[in-house]
Design a protein around this motif. Structure first.
Motif, PDB file in Angstrom:
ATOM      1  N   ASP A 245       0.819  -1.325  -0.103  1.00 30.43           N
ATOM      2  CA  ASP A 245       0.050   0.275  -0.075  1.00 30.43           C
ATOM      3  C   ASP A 245       0.872   1.156   0.137  1.00 30.43           C
ATOM      4  OD1 ASP A 245       0.395   1.066   2.922  1.00 30.43           O
ATOM      5  OD2 ASP A 245      -0.382  -1.068   3.239  1.00 30.43           O
ATOM      6  N   GLU A 246       0.189   2.371  -0.144  1.00 30.36           N
ATOM      7  CA  GLU A 246       1.084   3.620  -0.376  1.00 30.36           C
ATOM      8  C   GLU A 246       1.872   4.044   0.921  1.00 30.36           C
ATOM      9  OE1 GLU A 246       0.496   8.365  -1.648  1.00 30.36           O
ATOM     10  OE2 GLU A 246      -1.197   6.903  -1.657  1.00 30.36           O
ATOM     11  N   THR A 247       1.099   3.878   2.200  1.00 30.14           N
ATOM     12  CA  THR A 247       1.947   4.152   3.232  1.00 30.14           C
ATOM     13  C   THR A 247       3.193   3.195   3.500  1.00 30.14           C
ATOM     14  OG1 THR A 247      -0.166   4.886   4.284  1.00 30.14           O
ATOM     15  CG2 THR A 247       1.598   4.367   5.598  1.00 30.14           C
ATOM     16  N   LYS A 251       7.117   4.624   3.385  1.00 30.40           N
ATOM     17  CA  LYS A 251       7.810   4.553   4.673  1.00 30.40           C
ATOM     18  C   LYS A 251       9.140   3.717   4.361  1.00 30.40           C
ATOM     19  CE  LYS A 251       7.757   2.273   9.230  1.00 30.40           C
ATOM     20  NZ  LYS A 251       6.987   1.728  10.219  1.00 30.40           N
ATOM     21  N   THR A 252       9.080   2.912   3.343  1.00 30.95           N
ATOM     22  CA  THR A 252      10.280   1.906   3.030  1.00 30.95           C
ATOM     23  C   THR A 252      11.147   2.662   2.201  1.00 30.95           C
ATOM     24  OG1 THR A 252       8.891   0.057   3.030  1.00 30.95           O
ATOM     25  CG2 THR A 252      11.177  -0.209   1.959  1.00 30.95           C
ATOM     26  N   GLY A 257      16.437   6.546   1.215  1.00 31.77           N
ATOM     27  CA  GLY A 257      16.665   7.525   0.274  1.00 31.77           C
ATOM     28  C   GLY A 257      15.733   7.563  -0.856  1.00 31.77           C
ATOM     29  N   PHE A 258      14.716   6.851  -0.903  1.00 29.36           N
ATOM     30  CA  PHE A 258      13.889   6.665  -2.035  1.00 29.36           C
ATOM     31  C   PHE A 258      14.579   6.182  -3.281  1.00 29.36           C
ATOM     32  CE2 PHE A 258      11.584   9.745   0.330  1.00 29.36           C
ATOM     33  CZ  PHE A 258      10.071   9.597   0.235  1.00 29.36           C
ATOM     34  N   LEU A 267      11.048  -5.198   0.662  1.00 31.90           N
ATOM     35  CA  LEU A 267       9.366  -5.331   0.837  1.00 31.90           C
ATOM     36  C   LEU A 267       9.193  -6.758   0.568  1.00 31.90           C
ATOM     37  CD1 LEU A 267       7.972  -2.203  -0.390  1.00 31.90           C
ATOM     38  CD2 LEU A 267       7.761  -2.947   2.083  1.00 31.90           C
ATOM     39  N   LEU A 268       9.518  -7.285  -0.751  1.00 30.50           N
ATOM     40  CA  LEU A 268       9.490  -8.515  -1.279  1.00 30.50           C
ATOM     41  C   LEU A 268      10.044  -9.720  -0.377  1.00 30.50           C
ATOM     42  CD1 LEU A 268       9.403  -8.001  -5.153  1.00 30.50           C
ATOM     43  CD2 LEU A 268       7.286  -8.465  -3.660  1.00 30.50           C
TER      44      LEU A 268
END
Length: 293
Positions: A245-247, A251-252, A257-258, A267-268
């Motif tokens: 989800d967007e949140t 956050k991750t 540093g995006f 995440l995976l």
């Protein structure tokens, strides 16, 4: 007479066309640019395959041209940083007439072969560098001087021109002929000849970046967010690649540093961003490799 300079036998009353027909004539002729590129895909692929090992070894993409061709080289070089986080110092363009020629024609600059060599040598080219030399005519002395200097330094020279048998094609290590023929407006190679050159530059540089693991599937996962639009893009890409989800995605991304690659792997794999970066390092930056896919 060069094919790019010869008057077209079509649209002989171009100046009499109503506006809609005039616009259609210019747009339709651009289709020939795509066809010219498609006709030489094997040559483009060979050039890419020769370039990749050099760039992997730390080489640079060096663009050389005059007029429209030179400006297209500048355009391709500067867009690699935001798109692929490619360092500016590893994509350098030189233009006949210098930086001023980007915005204003510098007459006669393209005729100086010795200056082309000097400008290229000022970049200290080496064996791992790849020089993309562009000239619609294929005869531009400035570009020929740069090719000679590049090959003398052991760099890979890829010549791109719009006239068959042109010196730029013969003198380079790889020649890519974009046979776009004559222009609707006689000799105006800023039209379909320029379009074909831009397609080839986009193709070569983007394909190299794919081979350098800058892309996961068809997702831009190594971009450098430098404005609000690109920061938003990093979130959308991360959500798309992971189903988060967007949140969670945001956050991750904030934790790394995006950097989309790192966020996707974290995440995976359900790891920390530090662990994700370690997996990417082991996989030479490949998201698939880091995921074990």
């Amino acid at each position: 007479m060069l094919k790019t300079e010869s008057p077209s036998s079509q649209h002989l009353e171009l100046d009499q066309y109503p506006t809609e027909q005039l616009a259609a004539a210019f747009a339709d002729d651009q289709l020939n640019a795509v066809q010219a590129v498609r006709a030489v895909i094997p040559a483009i692929a060979q050039a890419i395959e020769a370039a990749v090992p050099r760039i992997e070894a730390g080489g640079r993409l060096l663009y050389v041209g005059a007029g429209t061709s030179g400006r297209l080289g500048v355009l391709d070089s500067v867009e690699l940083y935001p798109t692929f986080s490619w360092p500016y110092e590893r994509a350098v363009a030189i233009l006949a007439g210098g930086a001023e020629a980007m915005f204003k024609a510098v007459e006669g600059a393209e005729d100086d072969r010795a200056q082309g060599a000097r400008d290229l040598l000022a970049l200290n080219p080496g064996k791992d560098d790849v020089v993309l030399a562009l000239a619609a005519s294929g005869t531009t002395p400035y570009v020929l001087g740069a090719i000679e200097a590049a090959r003398g330094a052991g760099a890979l020279a890829i010549g791109i021109a719009n006239n068959p048998g042109a010196p730029v094609l013969r003198e380079a290590d790889f020649g890519i002929i974009l046979d776009t023929g004559n222009e609707i407006i006689s000799g105006s190679t800023r039209l379909k000849a320029g379009t074909a050159q831009k397609i080839v530059l986009n193709t070569i540089s983007s394909a190299i970046m794919v081979r350098l693991n800058k892309v996961y599937g068809n997702l831009m996962v190594d971009l450098k967010p430098t404005n609000a639009k690109l920061f938003a893009r990093t979130v959308r890409l991360t959500m798309h690649a992971t189903g988060a989800d967007e949140t969670t995605a945001r956050k991750t991304l904030e934790q790394c540093g995006f950097h989309v690659k790192v966020a996707v792997v974290a995440l995976l794999k359900k790891t920390t961003v530090q662990q994700a970066q370690g997996l990417l390092d082991q996989a030479k930056g490949s998201v698939r490799g880091a995921l074990g896919r």
